[in-house]
Design a protein around this motif. Structure first.
Motif, mmCIF file in Angstrom:
data_model
loop_
_atom_site.group_PDB
_atom_site.id
_atom_site.type_symbol
_atom_site.label_atom_id
_atom_site.label_comp_id
_atom_site.label_asym_id
_atom_site.label_seq_id
_atom_site.Cartn_x
_atom_site.Cartn_y
_atom_site.Cartn_z
ATOM 1 N N ALA A 6 0.816 -1.216 0.000
ATOM 2 C CA ALA A 6 0.000 0.000 0.000
ATOM 3 C C ALA A 6 0.848 1.264 0.000
ATOM 4 O O ALA A 6 0.421 2.309 -0.482
ATOM 5 N N LEU A 7 2.074 1.154 0.519
ATOM 6 C CA LEU A 7 2.875 2.371 0.731
ATOM 7 C C LEU A 7 3.041 3.238 -0.519
ATOM 8 O O LEU A 7 2.746 4.436 -0.476
ATOM 9 N N PRO A 8 3.500 2.688 -1.667
ATOM 10 C CA PRO A 8 3.665 3.567 -2.833
ATOM 11 C C PRO A 8 2.350 4.186 -3.261
ATOM 12 O O PRO A 8 2.317 5.338 -3.706
ATOM 13 N N ILE A 9 1.265 3.433 -3.097
ATOM 14 C CA ILE A 9 -0.026 3.938 -3.558
ATOM 15 C C ILE A 9 -0.477 5.113 -2.698
ATOM 16 O O ILE A 9 -0.801 6.189 -3.213
ATOM 17 N N ILE A 10 -0.461 4.927 -1.388
ATOM 18 C CA ILE A 10 -0.970 6.021 -0.544
ATOM 19 C C ILE A 10 -0.045 7.229 -0.575
ATOM 20 O O ILE A 10 -0.490 8.360 -0.446
ATOM 21 N N THR A 11 1.239 7.018 -0.761
ATOM 22 C CA THR A 11 2.135 8.175 -0.764
ATOM 23 C C THR A 11 2.082 8.892 -2.101
ATOM 24 O O THR A 11 2.311 10.089 -2.187
ATOM 25 N N LYS A 12 1.774 8.140 -3.166
ATOM 26 C CA LYS A 12 1.651 8.747 -4.491
ATOM 27 C C LYS A 12 0.485 9.746 -4.487
ATOM 28 O O LYS A 12 0.568 10.816 -5.082
ATOM 29 N N THR A 13 -0.586 9.363 -3.805
ATOM 30 C CA THR A 13 -1.778 10.213 -3.814
ATOM 31 C C THR A 13 -1.765 11.254 -2.700
ATOM 32 O O THR A 13 -2.716 12.011 -2.543
ATOM 33 N N GLU A 14 -0.682 11.279 -1.942
ATOM 34 C CA GLU A 14 -0.616 12.224 -0.825
ATOM 35 C C GLU A 14 -0.591 13.663 -1.344
ATOM 36 O O GLU A 14 0.104 13.973 -2.301
ATOM 37 N N LYS A 15 -1.349 14.544 -0.659
ATOM 38 C CA LYS A 15 -1.383 15.949 -1.078
ATOM 39 C C LYS A 15 -0.040 16.606 -0.826
ATOM 40 O O LYS A 15 0.570 16.411 0.232
ATOM 41 N N LYS A 16 0.393 17.412 -1.765
ATOM 42 C CA LYS A 16 1.657 18.129 -1.557
ATOM 43 C C LYS A 16 1.449 19.213 -0.511
ATOM 44 O O LYS A 16 0.481 19.960 -0.566
ATOM 45 N N LEU A 17 2.350 19.253 0.475
ATOM 46 C CA LEU A 17 2.188 20.251 1.543
ATOM 47 C C LEU A 17 2.732 21.600 1.122
ATOM 48 O O LEU A 17 3.725 21.674 0.419
#
Ligand code: HEM
Lengths: 322, 404
Positions: free
Chosen positions: B393-404
């Motif tokens: 799941a890690l690459p998927i959830i981090t890929k979609t993470e909003k840019k801060l």
């Protein structure tokens, strides 16, 4: 403060981790055996016994209880004790696989009920009767029941032991008398034959013949023990660190409770006997305990002061930074 | 040769020959550390100190230890524990140190994960850190063989067996590693060599590399803030210590490190004197006996999570899962696809990923020690599967993470 909160989280997770891998896991791994407070009334034996044997065990321990109620006469007991001394003498030889131990402190280290049971039927008393399907007379001390059998005689011998074979006993004596015939303790320089004698090597040949002779005697004794017990009992030098105190306590009280079917007999120690045997096991297996208790507070005090000074230094260094 | 003036002090004499003043500036007084950090940033120095303690206590133990299968057990348990003055103290320090160093390593690793300290620019810090983790694991395992107790022997047997590769039946490889069919003298001698020479050398080299990788990117800070170090340093040097975002490593950062170390040493020596049992397994106080398998064989606590990833599966998938677990943390900087360097609490789904991973590894650790029976093996299986799900799941959830 934020930093303290973070510290709290780290502490909570660390403690949870510790709890899971130590107390919790060990609690699950070892079956829990209740001790009986060193009371030898056969209740554990009767519970464990197979159906066929239950009644015999009940009757046996009921008899023991009756004898225990009799008033023993120590003076009269001395004559019967001569029977015991026939086997239990200084320099006794191995008989049937094991050498009878010294009884010099038997009255001090063994429980009264246990001694009565032992004289009535050694195999039943020590809970190894499963080894003698053809009758417990075959136990190396089995013939005693033919020599001292009347209830009053038994009560008298036990009274004699408690009056004359008691007295101050050292941890080492307690270990030697109760365990030493089967278990060596090499860190305490004990073999099944007692203390290892000091010997010298021949200056010309470099050989220590007396040591070799002694080693041979020990090997012979150990071979006989292994035949008798099916295995050579382990050396107990450092057993105090290899087993928990609770395990040792319940195991010594009734070996069958922890290792069903084991050849190790119950030794019938009373509170004093148990305490002394433990003291000896600790002396050889954990000799640094007194020094640890002495040094520990000093080292900790040093680090408390160190930390306090470091804190003051940190405060001074960070002054004006926030 | 270069021209040398007469020196007026020892400091000057050394400076001419070793440039100690420059070294001191570069590595201490002008090695800038962000000010916005908490005590977790002291864990690196706590680790360095613990390694020092292990090294010193190890040298003392080495003076009496005998790497021989007939005498090893007694040389530790009798000679060192009761004949050598304070031998017990060195042994307890070494044993407690070897166990507690992993607690600090895990705290240090999870600090890095929480604050995103492995990301762009800091990958090598992370990779060299993982190198240290592997080297420490090997060091701990080889050290565990040395007393030649029951756990030494049987853990050595079980772990080296893993190299047979399940149905690959690479028994030749296992024998090559052991130097014999079963653990014996050859096995003990080589693990002795690894423990006192080769792996410590590797660790020292890796620590130097790890420190080197920190110098250019600088350590992270509590908010993951990126700022101009030059500017902050000038501000500090101009006396504006309050406004500046940095502090010098020495003495300001160090003074806090030393205080944290003090607190740590109190815990450490409390354990050494009053609570060392957790670090020295009772089973290892029975001498090695190749004919008597202990009722429960389990590794030390810090290996339990990966052991539990091996155990719930059949041999071959289990070994693959195990191999995966051993290397997957190396991949963290590349599997985390988000550019955000920020504490997990500000990173959306990653926040849940972090706590789920931490709790999953603790659950795996518990189950790794418990006998694999009934409910325990079910929980172990679920936790092992969760471990894989989390990494997938890690690459998927981090890929979609909003840019801060
Ligand atoms: C066991 C030996 C180790 C030593 C002696 C050591 C030492 C240090 C030191 C002194 C620091 C700088 C101060 C700090 O942030 O704590 C540091 C930072 C760091 N270490 Fe380690 N470390 C070790 C193992 C590891 C391991 C196993 C990892 C993870 C794989 C790791 C990953 C990191 C990371 C990511 C940083 C940067 C932290 C930041 O930028 O905020 N280290 N280490």
């Amino acid at each position: 403060m934020k930093e303290l909160k973070i510290f709290g989280i780290v502490v909570v997770f660390t403690l949870a981790l510790y709890w899971g891998v130590e107390p919790f896991a060990h609690g699950q791994m070892h079956k829990h055996v209740e001790g009986h407070g060193l009371v030898y009334d056969g209740s554990a034996d009767i519970e464990e016994a197979s159906k066929e044997k239950k009644e015999a065990k009940k009757a046996f321990w009921a008899d023991v209880k009756k004898i225990a109620a009799l008033k023993g006469d120590a003076t009269a007991g001395e004559a019967s004790y001569m029977m015991c001394a026939g086997c239990h003498m200084d320099g006794a030889a191995n008989m049937g696989g094991v050498t009878p131990p010294s009884l010099d402190h038997a009255g001090a280290i063994y429980d009264k009920n246990f001694l009565i049971a032992l004289i009535k039927d050694p195999a039943m008393a020590t809970n190894v009767d499963h080894k003698y399907p053809n009758g417990t007379m075959a136990h190396p001390m089995g013939s005693v029941s033919a020599m001292v059998s009347a209830p009053q005689d038994i009560a008298n011998v036990v009274a004699y032991l408690q009056a004359k074979k008691a007295g101050e006993v050292t941890p080492k004596e307690a270990f030697t008398e109760a365990c030493g015939r089967c278990h060596a303790n090499r860190y305490g320089k004990l073999t099944q034959l007692g203390e290892v004698p000091k010997t010298k090597s021949n200056i010309k040949t470099g050989q220590d013949i007396d040591a070799l002779k002694y080693a041979q005697k020990v090997a012979t004794e150990q071979a006989a023990l292994a035949d008798y017990l099916g295995t050579l009992p382990p050396d107990l030098s450092i057993i105090i660190r290899a087993r928990s105190e609770h395990f040792l306590h319940t195991f010594i009280e009734n070996p069958q409770s922890q290792l069903a079917g084991t050849a190790m007999p119950r030794t019938g120690l009373n509170h004093e006997g148990m305490e002394k045997v433990f003291a000896y096991l600790e002396e050889t297996g954990d000799p640094s305990k007194p020094l640890r208790e002495e040094t520990g507070p000093k080292v900790l005090l040093f680090f408390f002061i160190f930390t306090a000074l470091a804190f003051l230094w940190k405060k001074a260094m960070w002054k004006g930074h926030h | 040769m270069a021209h040398f003036e007469k020196a007026n002090s020892i400091g000057e004499w050394l400076d001419q020959r070793l440039a100690v003043n420059t070294l001191k500036r570069v590595m201490q007084t002008e090695y800038w550390i962000p000010k916005d950090i908490n005590f977790l940033w002291a864990m690196g120095m706590v680790l360095a100190a613990t390694f020092g303690i292990l090294l010193v206590s190890g040298i003392f133990l080495l003076m009496y230890y005998q790497p021989n299968i007939d005498t090893a057990f007694d040389s530790v348990n009798y000679t060192i524990m009761s004949e050598v003055g304070y031998g017990w103290l060195w042994r307890h320090i070494h044993g407690v140190g070897a166990s507690i160093v992993f607690l600090i390593i895990y705290i240090h690793m999870f600090t890095g994960i929480y604050y995103g300290s492995y990301k762009k620019g800091r990958e090598l810090i992370w990779l060299s850190g993982m190198g240290l983790f592997v080297a420490f694991s090997a060091e701990a395992f080889s050290g565990y063989m040395l007393p030649w107790g029951q756990m030494s022997y049987w853990a050595g047997m079980v772990i080296t067996n893993l190299f047979s590769g399940g149905s690959l039946h690479a028994d030749g490889l296992v024998e090559w590693i052991r130097g014999d069919y079963v653990p014996g003298q050859a096995f003990l001698s080589r693990f002795f060599m690894l423990h006192v020479l080769l792996i410590p050398l590797a660790i020292i080299g890796l620590i130097v590399l790890h420190f080197g990788t920190l110098r250019i990117p600088h350590v992270n800070n509590q908010e993951g803030e990126e700022f101009d170090y030059k500017e902050a340093a000038e501000l500090y040097k101009a006396g504006k210590v309050k406004e500046s975002k940095v502090i010098p490593f020495s003495p300001v950062f160090l003074s806090k490190d030393i205080f944290v170390m003090g607190v740590y040493f109190i815990l450490f020596f409390y354990l050494v004197f009053y609570h060392f049992g957790f670090a020295m397994d009772p089973v290892n106080f029975d001498p090695a006996d190749g004919l008597k398998t202990p009722a429960h064989i389990y590794p030390e606590w810090y290996f339990l999570w990966s052991y539990e990833i091996l155990r719930p599966f059949p041999t071959d998938p289990g070994l693959i899962a195990f191999a995966f677990a051993q290397v997957i943390f190396f991949m963290l900087p590349f599997l985390d696809r988000s550019p955000n360097v920020a504490p997990a609490s500000r990173r959306g789904a990653f926040k849940f990923w972090f706590w789920a991973m931490l709790i999953d590894m603790i659950v795996l650790t518990f189950m790794g020690k418990l006998p694999p029976e009934g409910i325990w093996s079910t929980i172990g299986l679920v936790a092992a599967l969760a471990f894989f799900v989390l990494w997938i799941a890690l690459p998927i959830i981090t890929k979609t993470e909003k840019k801060l």
